[in-house]
Design an enzyme around this catalytic site. Structure first.
Site, PDB file in Angstrom:
ATOM      1  CD  GLN A 142      -2.526   0.724   2.886  1.00  0.00           C
ATOM      2  OE1 GLN A 142      -2.053  -0.081   3.697  1.00  0.00           O
ATOM      3  NE2 GLN A 142      -3.543   1.491   3.182  1.00  0.00           N
ATOM      4  N   GLY A 143       0.893   1.991  -1.110  1.00  0.00           N
ATOM      5  CA  GLY A 143       1.757   3.170  -1.212  1.00  0.00           C
ATOM      6  C   GLY A 143       0.966   4.444  -1.004  1.00  0.00           C
TER       7      GLY A 143
ATOM      8  CB  SER B 225       2.492   7.199   4.452  1.00  0.00           C
ATOM      9  OG  SER B 225       1.385   6.680   5.128  1.00  0.00           O
TER      10      SER B 225
ATOM     11  CB  SER C 131       3.555  -2.779   5.535  1.00  0.00           C
ATOM     12  OG  SER C 131       3.408  -1.852   6.585  1.00  0.00           O
TER      13      SER C 131
ATOM     14  CD  GLU D 267      -4.557   0.413   6.861  1.00  0.00           C
ATOM     15  OE1 GLU D 267      -4.898   1.446   6.282  1.00  0.00           O
ATOM     16  OE2 GLU D 267      -3.369   0.093   7.044  1.00  0.00           O
TER      17      GLU D 267
ATOM     18  CD  GLU E  18      -2.901  11.353  18.711  1.00  0.00           C
ATOM     19  OE1 GLU E  18      -2.518  10.671  17.730  1.00  0.00           O
ATOM     20  OE2 GLU E  18      -2.542  11.112  19.876  1.00  0.00           O
TER      21      GLU E  18
HETATM   22  C1  FAD Z   1       4.004  -0.108  11.524  1.00  0.00           C
HETATM   23  C2  FAD Z   1       3.521   0.850  10.484  1.00  0.00           C
HETATM   24  C3  FAD Z   1       3.166   0.395   9.234  1.00  0.00           C
HETATM   25  C4  FAD Z   1       2.739   1.277   8.228  1.00  0.00           C
HETATM   26  N1  FAD Z   1       2.427   0.783   6.989  1.00  0.00           N
HETATM   27  C5  FAD Z   1       2.073   1.651   6.011  1.00  0.00           C
HETATM   28  C6  FAD Z   1       1.842   1.181   4.669  1.00  0.00           C
HETATM   29  O1  FAD Z   1       1.936  -0.007   4.394  1.00  0.00           O
HETATM   30  N2  FAD Z   1       1.521   2.076   3.714  1.00  0.00           N
HETATM   31  C7  FAD Z   1       1.392   3.408   3.989  1.00  0.00           C
HETATM   32  O2  FAD Z   1       1.075   4.154   3.092  1.00  0.00           O
HETATM   33  N3  FAD Z   1       1.611   3.894   5.242  1.00  0.00           N
HETATM   34  C8  FAD Z   1       1.963   3.054   6.247  1.00  0.00           C
HETATM   35  N4  FAD Z   1       2.211   3.534   7.514  1.00  0.00           N
HETATM   36  C9  FAD Z   1       2.160   4.995   7.722  1.00  0.00           C
HETATM   37  C10 FAD Z   1       1.025   5.491   8.600  1.00  0.00           C
HETATM   38  O3  FAD Z   1      -0.207   5.411   7.919  1.00  0.00           O
HETATM   39  C11 FAD Z   1       1.360   6.917   9.035  1.00  0.00           C
HETATM   40  O4  FAD Z   1       2.522   6.847   9.831  1.00  0.00           O
HETATM   41  C12 FAD Z   1       0.254   7.581   9.797  1.00  0.00           C
HETATM   42  O5  FAD Z   1      -0.868   7.828   8.980  1.00  0.00           O
HETATM   43  C13 FAD Z   1       0.700   8.900  10.462  1.00  0.00           C
HETATM   44  O6  FAD Z   1       1.350   9.745   9.572  1.00  0.00           O
HETATM   45  P1  FAD Z   1       2.778  10.380   9.943  1.00  0.00           P
HETATM   46  O7  FAD Z   1       3.665   9.273  10.316  1.00  0.00           O
HETATM   47  O8  FAD Z   1       3.180  11.255   8.841  1.00  0.00           O
HETATM   48  O9  FAD Z   1       2.521  11.248  11.246  1.00  0.00           O
HETATM   49  P2  FAD Z   1       1.954  12.732  11.278  1.00  0.00           P
HETATM   50  O10 FAD Z   1       0.747  12.820  10.450  1.00  0.00           O
HETATM   51  O11 FAD Z   1       3.045  13.689  11.036  1.00  0.00           O
HETATM   52  O12 FAD Z   1       1.519  12.835  12.801  1.00  0.00           O
HETATM   53  C14 FAD Z   1       2.404  13.186  13.868  1.00  0.00           C
HETATM   54  C15 FAD Z   1       1.576  13.431  15.109  1.00  0.00           C
HETATM   55  O13 FAD Z   1       0.657  14.516  14.887  1.00  0.00           O
HETATM   56  C16 FAD Z   1      -0.663  14.135  15.105  1.00  0.00           C
HETATM   57  N5  FAD Z   1      -1.573  14.779  14.158  1.00  0.00           N
HETATM   58  C17 FAD Z   1      -1.417  14.953  12.828  1.00  0.00           C
HETATM   59  N6  FAD Z   1      -2.496  15.551  12.300  1.00  0.00           N
HETATM   60  C18 FAD Z   1      -3.370  15.739  13.305  1.00  0.00           C
HETATM   61  C19 FAD Z   1      -4.673  16.301  13.400  1.00  0.00           C
HETATM   62  N7  FAD Z   1      -5.348  16.775  12.350  1.00  0.00           N
HETATM   63  N8  FAD Z   1      -5.258  16.317  14.598  1.00  0.00           N
HETATM   64  C20 FAD Z   1      -4.621  15.848  15.701  1.00  0.00           C
HETATM   65  N9  FAD Z   1      -3.398  15.320  15.670  1.00  0.00           N
HETATM   66  C21 FAD Z   1      -2.781  15.264  14.495  1.00  0.00           C
HETATM   67  C22 FAD Z   1      -0.654  12.623  14.899  1.00  0.00           C
HETATM   68  O14 FAD Z   1      -1.737  12.000  15.569  1.00  0.00           O
HETATM   69  C23 FAD Z   1       0.685  12.239  15.464  1.00  0.00           C
HETATM   70  O15 FAD Z   1       0.586  12.104  16.856  1.00  0.00           O
HETATM   71  C24 FAD Z   1       2.650   2.660   8.522  1.00  0.00           C
HETATM   72  C25 FAD Z   1       2.994   3.127   9.784  1.00  0.00           C
HETATM   73  C26 FAD Z   1       3.442   2.244  10.768  1.00  0.00           C
HETATM   74  C27 FAD Z   1       3.809   2.778  12.116  1.00  0.00           C
END
Ligand code: FAD
Lengths: 367, 395
Positions: free
Chosen positions: B127-128, B130, B162, B245, B378
């Site tokens: 899944q691409g 993020s 992943s 998901e 969140e």
């Molecule tokens: C184990 C694992 C597997 C994953 N697998 C995949 C995958 O296969 N494909 C894929 O595409 N992605 C994948 N992800 C990515 C995952 O979907 C993102 O990490 C997640 O959506 C959060 O985005 P970010 O890491 O950019 O954090 P950010 O969005 O930068 O968030 C940082 C912090 O800010 C808070 N925040 C951000 N916006 C808001 C808001 N509007 N209100 C309140 N708080 C907020 C968040 O809750 C968090 O605490 C994976 C992540 C993990 C940990």
């Protein structure tokens, strides 16, 4: 499998909600809570007309013979309306106890008038220790007479009969008998009054053995948890409504995440408690092997959640939530009283531990 | 309210139970704690076996190799898988999220091309979504795709992917129109991970393994027939994947949680605390009972949500409630395991003294990811606040 309400259950819930909205609005709750007994004779006869006072009891005694799940739905609505007075003590505590333990003749004499709305009863369990453990009950009947004191007896001043749990059995006492002394105990919950009751050599009619208490107590515990869910739902609704309308910094406060996330958590806790209560009711109704565990799970979760939901609800309301005129504290007070009634979360976690950790095999169950 | 299984549900359960008893591998325990890279061929073989029995994707329509199973039957399926401690399937994202999205949005040619490979685990999907600058705010993603002679030319970077290291195909969300508001210019492409210009780099997680990857895309050519759904309607397609998901996924986790809590109960009887079995320690009993209750409530919430979706016909925000509940519950459960195991809790799989081959130290670290992946806690609370309770959007 269908984990939800069927049509007739939805009908029952909706008509109960309508009934309470019409007959027991908050103005009536407040009027009754200011009285000594919180008992409204008019409201009581209307509850009886609806069949609510006999909801789960057999038809031969004038009941409506619905199931435990239906009782739970009714209690949820009663909790949402903050129904004051002796419904819980009479129907849920005393009624289920009589239904489970009494002889047919006794049921005709005591349960039937309860179903018809003509009599009220309560159950006296607690003693000085304030413990829900049967082993802590000291009061003992000698030659059919009771001597001793019971505490925290709900609605004793308006009960026709007091059912006394003694060490050597369960006894029914006429509250007007000489030697019975009923004194108010002033509790936080203004809508459900508590009393101490002294018995000085009062004759008691034996209803059954204490061993038979487990089931009626489980039903009452689940029903209480359901009532708590109703209170949580109402608190959540009030908080969400307020978060949408109250403005600060030029915006509705619900737009601030610190507020919005409190509401989301209240929702999660309320729904989770509801799932647990529904399952407990179903498990009891069907004598499922995990019914005792299910009841403890429902009560332990509801006990903690109703407190946190109340905390959050008041916080969301700011100063308004701290006022007497706002209804939140009335639910908050009821939640605190209910939290300990039939055992708080700590009590039920220990019970659950006995059923799971101490059991030889962790029981397996199908879907 | 009727929690008894219907005759159809009983028949479904019995048929699967018989099949599973005859086919479940007996040596899974030896593989369970090995790194995924090592056990992956094993999991592929197991999925193929399930597919041959018609059990790889029970929720899918019959026409696509599934059994058109109801949500309740799916719950039964996972319950049976757990009862016999069956291994998971290799193509988890393909079967659980991406396959259903292709079935919903794909052309006949796409379904014919991709569905068999997903079912047989011949083609592993990832899944691409993020990107470094688009996580919670997924719609802000910048990977761009420009149309050039019946191909899209894709440039950008994806992160946290992943299964990227083993993926053959990817559901990639890209920006096809930078001029319109951010949700309206997205498109979903089905991208061959072996295409020239795709570079997959391992990302090491805090657990030490490399479950996910960073993926660089430089002038990657994707034929126009690999657009999934309509051009510039990618947001709706992606959201449909996210619903899967957060939704039905919980059903399979319940069983893992049940196994973990039952295992902790067993351990409490063995581990000593203050000169007696931990099972007799009043505080640990309290905590264990609380966790046990919450795992059961997670199961009940899921069944209630399934019934509601079945009767209304539309999956709503139930998935967010489940996701929030299980991810935070798992963190509490893992912390409890640490408390119970004392100094042993920290031991890694490779240490000879480790209890249960180190699953508890791994589980503790891994659980931090639970409240981040598939939408952070969140974000789930935002969804409940806005879409369930009707509060104004906070962002
Ligand atoms: C184990 C694992 C597997 C994953 N697998 C995949 C995958 O296969 N494909 C894929 O595409 N992605 C994948 N992800 C990515 C995952 O979907 C993102 O990490 C997640 O959506 C959060 O985005 P970010 O890491 O950019 O954090 P950010 O969005 O930068 O968030 C940082 C912090 O800010 C808070 N925040 C951000 N916006 C808001 C808001 N509007 N209100 C309140 N708080 C907020 C968040 O809750 C968090 O605490 C994976 C992540 C993990 C940990």
């Amino acid at each position: 499998m269908q984990f939800g309400l069927n049509e007739s259950q939805e009908f029952l819930r909706d008509s109960a909600r309508k009934f309470f909205a019409g007959e027991c609005p908050m103005a009536e709750v407040r009027r009754l809570m200011e009285t000594d007994t919180a008992f409204g004779a008019n409201l009581w006869s209307k509850l009886a007309e609806q069949g609510y006072t006999g909801i789960i009891f057999p038809e031969e005694f004038g009941g409506v013979a619905l199931g435990i799940f239906e009782l739970i739905l009714l209690m949820e609505e009663a909790g949402r309306a903050l129904l004051p007075g002796p419904f819980f003590s009479t129907v849920v505590m005393a009624g289920t106890l009589l239904d489970a333990l009494a002889t047919t003749a006794q049921k005709r004499k005591y349960l039937a008038p309860i179903c018809r709305g003509e009599a009220r009863a309560t159950v006296a369990f607690f003693e000085a220790e304030g413990s829900w453990d049967l082993a802590d009950v000291r009061l003992t009947a000698a030659n059919g007479e009771l001597k001793g004191e019971k505490l925290f007896v709900p609605d004793a001043a308006i009960a026709d009969w007091i059912i006394v749990v003694a060490q050597n059995g369960v006894f029914l006492v006429d509250s007007k008998a000489s030697g019975v002394r009923v004194q108010p105990m002033l509790g936080m919950d203004l809508t459900r009054k508590l009393y101490s009751v002294r018995f000085d050599d009062v004759p008691g009619e034996k209803i059954g053995e204490t061993a038979g208490l487990a089931r009626p107590r489980a039903i009452a515990t689940a029903a209480l948890a359901a009532e708590m869910v109703g209170g949580m739902q109402r608190t959540l609704d009030l908080a969400v409504e307020y978060a949408k309308t109250r403005k600060q910094f030029g915006k509705p406060i619900g737009i601030f995440q610190a507020v919005q996330h409190q509401c989301a958590d209240m929702y999660l806790e309320t729904e989770s408690a509801r799932s647990a209560v529904y399952y407990a009711a179903w498990a009891l109704q069907h004598h499922a092997p995990d019914a005792a565990a299910a009841v403890s799970i429902a009560k332990l979760y509801a006990s903690d959640a109703s407190r946190t939901v109340g905390n959050r609800g008041i916080q969301v309301h700011g100063g308004m939530g701290f006022t007497w005129e706002n209804d939140l504290h009335l639910y908050y007070r009821r939640a605190k009283a209910s939290e300990t009634t039939f055992g708080d979360a700590t009590f039920h976690r220990e019970r659950l531990a006995r059923l799971t950790i101490d059991a030889e095999v962790v029981s397996e169950r199908g879907a | 309210m009727d929690l008894n299984l219907t005759p159809e549900e009983v028949a479904f359960r019995d048929e699967f139970r018989v099949w599973l008893q005859a086919n479940v591998p007996k040596d899974w325990a030896e593989w369970r704690e090995k790194p995924l890279e090592e056990s992956f061929p094993y999991l592929r073989a197991w999925q193929r076996k399930l597919q041959e029995g018609g059990w790889a994707a029970v929720s899918w329509p019959k026409d696509y190799g599934g059994r058109s199973a109801t949500l309740m039957q799916q719950a039964i399926f996972w319950e049976e898988m757990a009862r016999l401690e069956a291994p998971p399937m290799a193509n988890a994202l393909g079967l659980g999220l991406i396959g259903p999205t292709i079935i919903a949005y794909g052309t006949n040619a796409q379904k014919k091309r991709f569905i068999p490979g997903i079912l047989s685990a011949e083609e592993i999907w990832c899944q691409g979504f993020s990107e470094p600058n688009a996580g919670s705010d997924l719609a802000a993603l910048q990977t761009e795709a420009r149309l050039a002679d019946a191909h899209y030319l894709v440039n950008g970077q994806k992160i946290w992917m992943s299964y990227g290291w083993v993926g053959d195909w990817c559901e990639l969300v890209v920006r096809t129109d930078p001029a319109v508001p951010k949700h309206k210019g997205l498109t979903v492409l089905l991208v061959d991970m072996k295409s020239p210009g795709v570079e997959v780099r391992p990302l090491r997680q805090m657990t030490g393994e490399s479950e996910f990857n960073e993926v660089f895309l430089r002038d990657v050519r994707v034929p126009v027939e690999n657009v999934l759904g309509k051009v510039n309607d990618g947001w709706n397609v992606a959201v449909s994947t996210l619903m899967h998901e957060r939704g039905a996924y919980g059903a399979r986790l319940i069983l893992i949680f049940k196994r973990n809590i039952n295992r902790l109960i067993e351990l409490t009887r063995k581990v000593q605390r203050n000169g007696r079995p931990a099972a007799q320690d009043p505080i640990l009993r309290q905590k264990l009972a609380q966790c046990y209750a919450e795992v059961e409530i997670m199961r009940l919430n899921q069944l209630r949500a399934f019934s509601r979706i079945t009767s209304t016909g539309a999956p709503g925000p139930e998935g967010s409630i489940q996701k929030l509940f299980w991810s935070e519950l798992n963190q509490r459960l893992q912390q409890l395991a640490q408390e119970l195991l004392g100094p042993y809790g920290q031991l890694l799989a490779s240490d000879g003294h480790a209890i249960d081959k180190g699953i508890w130290s791994y589980g503790y670290l891994r659980s931090r990811g639970n409240t981040i992946e598939a939408g952070t806690s969140e974000v789930q609370r935002n969804i409940i606040g806005h879409f369930v309770l009707g509060l104004p959007r906070s962002y």
